[in-house]
Scaffold this motif. Structure first.
Motif, PDB file in Angstrom:
ATOM      1  N   LEU A 126       0.835  -1.207   0.000  1.00 10.02           N
ATOM      2  CA  LEU A 126       0.000   0.000   0.000  1.00 10.02           C
ATOM      3  C   LEU A 126       0.869   1.256   0.000  1.00 10.02           C
ATOM      4  O   LEU A 126       0.544   2.254  -0.664  1.00 10.02           O
ATOM      5  CB  LEU A 126      -0.924   0.008   1.220  1.00 10.02           C
ATOM      6  CG  LEU A 126      -1.982  -1.088   1.270  1.00 10.02           C
ATOM      7  CD1 LEU A 126      -2.781  -0.998   2.575  1.00 10.02           C
ATOM      8  CD2 LEU A 126      -2.919  -0.993   0.076  1.00 10.02           C
ATOM      9  N   MET A 127       1.981   1.217   0.732  1.00 10.47           N
ATOM     10  CA  MET A 127       2.875   2.369   0.750  1.00 10.47           C
ATOM     11  C   MET A 127       3.531   2.580  -0.614  1.00 10.47           C
ATOM     12  O   MET A 127       3.781   3.725  -1.005  1.00 10.47           O
ATOM     13  CB  MET A 127       3.945   2.213   1.830  1.00 10.47           C
ATOM     14  CG  MET A 127       3.472   2.596   3.216  1.00 10.47           C
ATOM     15  SD  MET A 127       2.880   4.313   3.302  1.00 10.47           S
ATOM     16  CE  MET A 127       2.433   4.403   5.037  1.00 10.47           C
ATOM     17  N   ARG A 128       3.785   1.524  -1.332  1.00  8.41           N
ATOM     18  CA  ARG A 128       4.327   1.697  -2.692  1.00  8.41           C
ATOM     19  C   ARG A 128       3.328   2.459  -3.563  1.00  8.41           C
ATOM     20  O   ARG A 128       3.726   3.283  -4.403  1.00  8.41           O
ATOM     21  CB  ARG A 128       4.651   0.337  -3.318  1.00  8.41           C
ATOM     22  CG  ARG A 128       5.814  -0.377  -2.659  1.00  8.41           C
ATOM     23  CD  ARG A 128       6.310  -1.549  -3.490  1.00  8.41           C
ATOM     24  NE  ARG A 128       7.332  -2.291  -2.770  1.00  8.41           N
ATOM     25  CZ  ARG A 128       7.172  -3.491  -2.227  1.00  8.41           C
ATOM     26  NH1 ARG A 128       6.004  -4.113  -2.355  1.00  8.41           N
ATOM     27  NH2 ARG A 128       8.155  -4.081  -1.578  1.00  8.41           N
ATOM     28  N   GLU A 129       2.039   2.208  -3.360  1.00  3.71           N
ATOM     29  CA  GLU A 129       1.019   2.949  -4.107  1.00  3.71           C
ATOM     30  C   GLU A 129       1.014   4.424  -3.701  1.00  3.71           C
ATOM     31  O   GLU A 129       0.860   5.311  -4.556  1.00  3.71           O
ATOM     32  CB  GLU A 129      -0.354   2.322  -3.874  1.00  3.71           C
ATOM     33  CG  GLU A 129      -0.498   0.912  -4.428  1.00  3.71           C
ATOM     34  CD  GLU A 129      -1.871   0.319  -4.183  1.00  3.71           C
ATOM     35  OE1 GLU A 129      -2.840   1.106  -4.052  1.00  3.71           O
ATOM     36  OE2 GLU A 129      -1.967  -0.913  -4.107  1.00  3.71           O
ATOM     37  N   ILE A 137       9.389  11.994  -1.128  1.00  2.81           N
ATOM     38  CA  ILE A 137       9.198  11.012  -0.066  1.00  2.81           C
ATOM     39  C   ILE A 137      10.432  11.033   0.823  1.00  2.81           C
ATOM     40  O   ILE A 137      11.522  11.411   0.392  1.00  2.81           O
ATOM     41  CB  ILE A 137       8.955   9.585  -0.615  1.00  2.81           C
ATOM     42  CG1 ILE A 137      10.185   9.061  -1.366  1.00  2.81           C
ATOM     43  CG2 ILE A 137       7.725   9.568  -1.512  1.00  2.81           C
ATOM     44  CD1 ILE A 137      10.085   7.590  -1.748  1.00  2.81           C
ATOM     45  N   PHE A 138      10.255  10.627   2.090  1.00  6.89           N
ATOM     46  CA  PHE A 138      11.389  10.617   3.017  1.00  6.89           C
ATOM     47  C   PHE A 138      11.335   9.398   3.927  1.00  6.89           C
ATOM     48  O   PHE A 138      11.134   9.507   5.136  1.00  6.89           O
ATOM     49  CB  PHE A 138      11.488  11.910   3.834  1.00  6.89           C
ATOM     50  CG  PHE A 138      10.188  12.662   3.979  1.00  6.89           C
ATOM     51  CD1 PHE A 138       9.321  12.410   5.011  1.00  6.89           C
ATOM     52  CD2 PHE A 138       9.865  13.646   3.057  1.00  6.89           C
ATOM     53  CE1 PHE A 138       8.139  13.112   5.141  1.00  6.89           C
ATOM     54  CE2 PHE A 138       8.682  14.358   3.179  1.00  6.89           C
ATOM     55  CZ  PHE A 138       7.816  14.094   4.223  1.00  6.89           C
ATOM     56  N   PRO A 139      11.535   8.196   3.355  1.00 13.13           N
ATOM     57  CA  PRO A 139      11.624   6.990   4.180  1.00 13.13           C
ATOM     58  C   PRO A 139      12.926   6.977   4.959  1.00 13.13           C
ATOM     59  O   PRO A 139      13.923   7.580   4.549  1.00 13.13           O
ATOM     60  CB  PRO A 139      11.601   5.862   3.143  1.00 13.13           C
ATOM     61  CG  PRO A 139      12.249   6.478   1.942  1.00 13.13           C
ATOM     62  CD  PRO A 139      11.780   7.913   1.931  1.00 13.13           C
ATOM     63  N   ASN A 140      12.929   6.265   6.099  1.00 14.73           N
ATOM     64  CA  ASN A 140      14.219   5.956   6.712  1.00 14.73           C
ATOM     65  C   ASN A 140      14.825   4.774   5.952  1.00 14.73           C
ATOM     66  O   ASN A 140      14.223   4.221   5.022  1.00 14.73           O
ATOM     67  CB  ASN A 140      14.076   5.687   8.212  1.00 14.73           C
ATOM     68  CG  ASN A 140      13.159   4.510   8.534  1.00 14.73           C
ATOM     69  OD1 ASN A 140      13.089   3.529   7.801  1.00 14.73           O
ATOM     70  ND2 ASN A 140      12.442   4.599   9.653  1.00 14.73           N
ATOM     71  N   TYR A 141      16.034   4.398   6.340  1.00 11.17           N
ATOM     72  CA  TYR A 141      16.734   3.342   5.605  1.00 11.17           C
ATOM     73  C   TYR A 141      15.939   2.034   5.608  1.00 11.17           C
ATOM     74  O   TYR A 141      15.819   1.353   4.579  1.00 11.17           O
ATOM     75  CB  TYR A 141      18.133   3.144   6.196  1.00 11.17           C
ATOM     76  CG  TYR A 141      18.870   1.942   5.665  1.00 11.17           C
ATOM     77  CD1 TYR A 141      18.998   1.718   4.289  1.00 11.17           C
ATOM     78  CD2 TYR A 141      19.448   1.005   6.533  1.00 11.17           C
ATOM     79  CE1 TYR A 141      19.675   0.607   3.792  1.00 11.17           C
ATOM     80  CE2 TYR A 141      20.129  -0.094   6.052  1.00 11.17           C
ATOM     81  CZ  TYR A 141      20.233  -0.296   4.688  1.00 11.17           C
ATOM     82  OH  TYR A 141      20.904  -1.394   4.205  1.00 11.17           O
ATOM     83  N   THR A 142      15.370   1.661   6.768  1.00 12.72           N
ATOM     84  CA  THR A 142      14.562   0.438   6.847  1.00 12.72           C
ATOM     85  C   THR A 142      13.397   0.480   5.869  1.00 12.72           C
ATOM     86  O   THR A 142      13.152  -0.482   5.116  1.00 12.72           O
ATOM     87  CB  THR A 142      14.026   0.252   8.288  1.00 12.72           C
ATOM     88  OG1 THR A 142      15.122   0.031   9.172  1.00 12.72           O
ATOM     89  CG2 THR A 142      13.069  -0.930   8.372  1.00 12.72           C
ATOM     90  N   GLU A 143      12.665   1.586   5.869  1.00 14.07           N
ATOM     91  CA  GLU A 143      11.500   1.718   4.984  1.00 14.07           C
ATOM     92  C   GLU A 143      11.913   1.708   3.516  1.00 14.07           C
ATOM     93  O   GLU A 143      11.215   1.129   2.673  1.00 14.07           O
ATOM     94  CB  GLU A 143      10.743   2.995   5.351  1.00 14.07           C
ATOM     95  CG  GLU A 143      10.079   2.890   6.714  1.00 14.07           C
ATOM     96  CD  GLU A 143       9.810   4.219   7.390  1.00 14.07           C
ATOM     97  OE1 GLU A 143       9.086   4.232   8.408  1.00 14.07           O
ATOM     98  OE2 GLU A 143      10.340   5.265   6.932  1.00 14.07           O
ATOM     99  N   ALA A 144      13.061   2.323   3.214  1.00 14.61           N
ATOM    100  CA  ALA A 144      13.565   2.295   1.837  1.00 14.61           C
ATOM    101  C   ALA A 144      13.875   0.864   1.409  1.00 14.61           C
ATOM    102  O   ALA A 144      13.626   0.476   0.256  1.00 14.61           O
ATOM    103  CB  ALA A 144      14.805   3.173   1.718  1.00 14.61           C
ATOM    104  N   CYS A 145      14.420   0.069   2.328  1.00 12.46           N
ATOM    105  CA  CYS A 145      14.694  -1.343   2.028  1.00 12.46           C
ATOM    106  C   CYS A 145      13.410  -2.095   1.714  1.00 12.46           C
ATOM    107  O   CYS A 145      13.341  -2.862   0.736  1.00 12.46           O
ATOM    108  CB  CYS A 145      15.425  -2.002   3.192  1.00 12.46           C
ATOM    109  SG  CYS A 145      17.147  -1.498   3.392  1.00 12.46           S
ATOM    110  N   LEU A 172       9.576   3.973  -8.492  1.00 19.64           N
ATOM    111  CA  LEU A 172       8.233   3.689  -7.979  1.00 19.64           C
ATOM    112  C   LEU A 172       7.269   4.833  -8.281  1.00 19.64           C
ATOM    113  O   LEU A 172       6.057   4.698  -8.096  1.00 19.64           O
ATOM    114  CB  LEU A 172       8.288   3.458  -6.465  1.00 19.64           C
ATOM    115  CG  LEU A 172       9.029   2.222  -5.977  1.00 19.64           C
ATOM    116  CD1 LEU A 172       9.093   2.203  -4.449  1.00 19.64           C
ATOM    117  CD2 LEU A 172       8.381   0.944  -6.501  1.00 19.64           C
ATOM    118  N   GLY A 173       7.803   5.989  -8.697  1.00 18.75           N
ATOM    119  CA  GLY A 173       6.951   7.124  -9.056  1.00 18.75           C
ATOM    120  C   GLY A 173       7.267   8.407  -8.317  1.00 18.75           C
ATOM    121  O   GLY A 173       6.819   9.484  -8.727  1.00 18.75           O
TER     122      GLY A 173
END
Length: 281
Positions: A126-129, A137-145, A172-173
């Protein structure tokens, strides 16, 4: 000043999420509004929590706001609690983006190599959508993985690997990307990739090239909500016309100062009492 809408959860017992972001953006001069995705009793790391999803409320509110002609200069999305929420919000953001609204997505899912309590692989999808409709976007390293299906490594990345991960996130967009809490070539840093074209919503200095990194000294204190503080300060300065790299550095500096001032607080799960620290912004 810019009108900003926050779409995130509201936590009753903690200064995190929307509770942390609202006072910062208001203090920085932006009229700020909210669309809660859930009411949450407390941060999930207390082990027990109660969550009331607000999907029905969102389903009724979004079309009502359209009828009333409410417009926002920027929308920032955070935690989504269901597939329907993600679809509602991503469709609304895509619509508003066509009207000139800047879309920020904080893909809140996890940290330290694992998903937060209650998060699932379905929520990663869902987050990829959500990411696909974002200007930044600003994920942390874990979320980017998780977003890029990349194995998490305690030792972090090389600079070449960091640039590849930033590229994969744009695939991813997302038009521009920051990865926070990264470790690159042995140093703690935030790494960024500017959009390849100018964006209407904020300044990037794309003539300086696509990639940048900003190193920092890690403070060995873990507060909940520091990512939300980072996001709010970043967005607040971007919406004042400051460039991406400089706004990122400002947000990093503010978070560091807040942690230093509050490092002796006994309950870190409650987050930083931001209203008592606005002078540091």
């Amino acid at each position: 000043m810019k009108q900003i809408l926050l779409i995130n959860d509201v936590v009753g017992y903690s200064h995190v999420g929307m509770v942390a972001m609202l006072p910062i953006l208001t203090y920085l001069g932006h009229p700020t509004y909210n669309l809660p995705t859930a009411l949450v009793s407390n941060t999930l790391d207390y082990g027990k929590f109660n969550v009331l999803e607000t999907t029905d409320y969102m389903r009724g509110t979004i079309p009502l706001w359209k009828q009333l002609g409410f417009r926002f200069d920027a929308i920032c999305t955070g935690l989504m609690f269901s597939e329907e929420q993600a679809r509602l919000v991503s469709a609304y953001c895509a619509e508003q983006s066509k009207e000139g609204t800047t879309i920020f997505v904080d893909p809140i899912m996890g940290d330290a190599g694992r998903l937060y309590n209650g998060m699932t692989d379905r929520q990663v999808q869902l987050m990829r959508e959500m990411v696909s409709v974002a200007d930044l976007i600003f994920p942390n390293y874990t979320e980017a993985c998780y977003l890029t299906n990349t194995p998490y490594r305690e030792e972090g990345l090389t600079w070449a690997e960091a640039c590849t991960m930033l590229d994969r996130l744009t695939q991813l967009g997302a038009k521009s990307v920051l990865i926070t809490s990264a470790r690159v070539d042995g140093s703690n840093c935030v790494v960024g990739r500017r959009s390849s074209v100018p964006l209407a919503g904020f300044t990037q200095h794309i003539e300086d090239g696509p990639y940048f990194r900003l190193d920092y000294e890690e403070i060995p204190v873990l507060f909940h909500g520091t990512g939300d503080i980072f996001s709010a300060v970043l967005i607040g300065h971007l919406m004042k016309g400051e460039p991406l790299k400089e706004s990122t550095q400002t947000a990093m500096t503010v978070v560091s100062r807040l942690i230093e001032r509050n490092r002796d607080l006994p309950d870190k799960c409650r987050g930083i009492p931001i209203e008592q620290c606005l002078d540091l912004l």
